[in-house]
Write a protein that holds these residues in place. Structure first.
Motif, short mmCIF file in Angstrom:
data_model
loop_
_atom_site.label_atom_id
_atom_site.label_comp_id
_atom_site.label_asym_id
_atom_site.label_seq_id
_atom_site.Cartn_x
_atom_site.Cartn_y
_atom_site.Cartn_z
N VAL A 125 0.80 -1.47 0.19
CA VAL A 125 0.44 -0.01 0.35
C VAL A 125 1.63 1.35 -0.73
N GLU A 184 -12.39 0.15 2.02
CA GLU A 184 -12.08 -0.43 2.00
C GLU A 184 -11.73 -1.46 1.09
N PRO A 214 -9.67 3.09 -4.28
CA PRO A 214 -10.36 4.42 -5.00
C PRO A 214 -9.83 5.84 -5.25
N CYS A 234 -2.63 5.92 -0.01
CA CYS A 234 -4.01 6.25 -0.06
C CYS A 234 -5.03 6.82 1.47
N TYR A 235 -6.39 7.22 0.82
CA TYR A 235 -6.78 8.27 1.75
C TYR A 235 -7.60 8.05 2.89
N PHE A 291 -6.20 -1.86 8.35
CA PHE A 291 -6.67 -1.10 9.04
C PHE A 291 -6.05 -0.47 10.00
N ALA A 294 -4.30 3.02 -4.27
CA ALA A 294 -3.20 3.31 -3.41
C ALA A 294 -2.44 1.68 -3.46
N ILE A 295 -3.12 0.07 -4.17
CA ILE A 295 -2.35 -0.76 -3.57
C ILE A 295 -1.51 -1.29 -5.08
#
Ligand code: SF4
Length: 62
Positions: free
Chosen positions: A5, A15, A54, A10-11, A26, A57-58
């Motif tokens: 990640v 998910e 979304p 990442c925001y 998380f 970031a992965i």
């Protein structure tokens, strides 16, 4: 494949942790790859999590 990640991207939607909880966690408002799961990039749930993240970031790498 390997999975990671990109914390800078990442925001914190969480998910990934809902889609593939055995691989993603998380913590502190960011998604993360659980210890020992870094090689799980071929798992279909991981690939789907990467596609649906979304903020893209992965990161999957060979
Ligand atoms: S799905 Fe993407 S944006 Fe959401 S927590 Fe996971 S890596 Fe971060």
């Amino acid at each position: 494949m390997k999975v990671s990640v990109d914390r800078a991207a990442c925001y914190g939607s969480a998910e990934c942790a809902h889609r593939a909880p055995s691989v993603f966690g998380f913590e502190d408002g960011y998604g993360l790859v659980r210890s020992g799961q870094e090689g799980a990039g071929d798992d279909p749930q991981v690939r789907e999590a990467a596609e649906k993240c979304p903020s893209q970031a992965i990161v999957l790498t060979r």
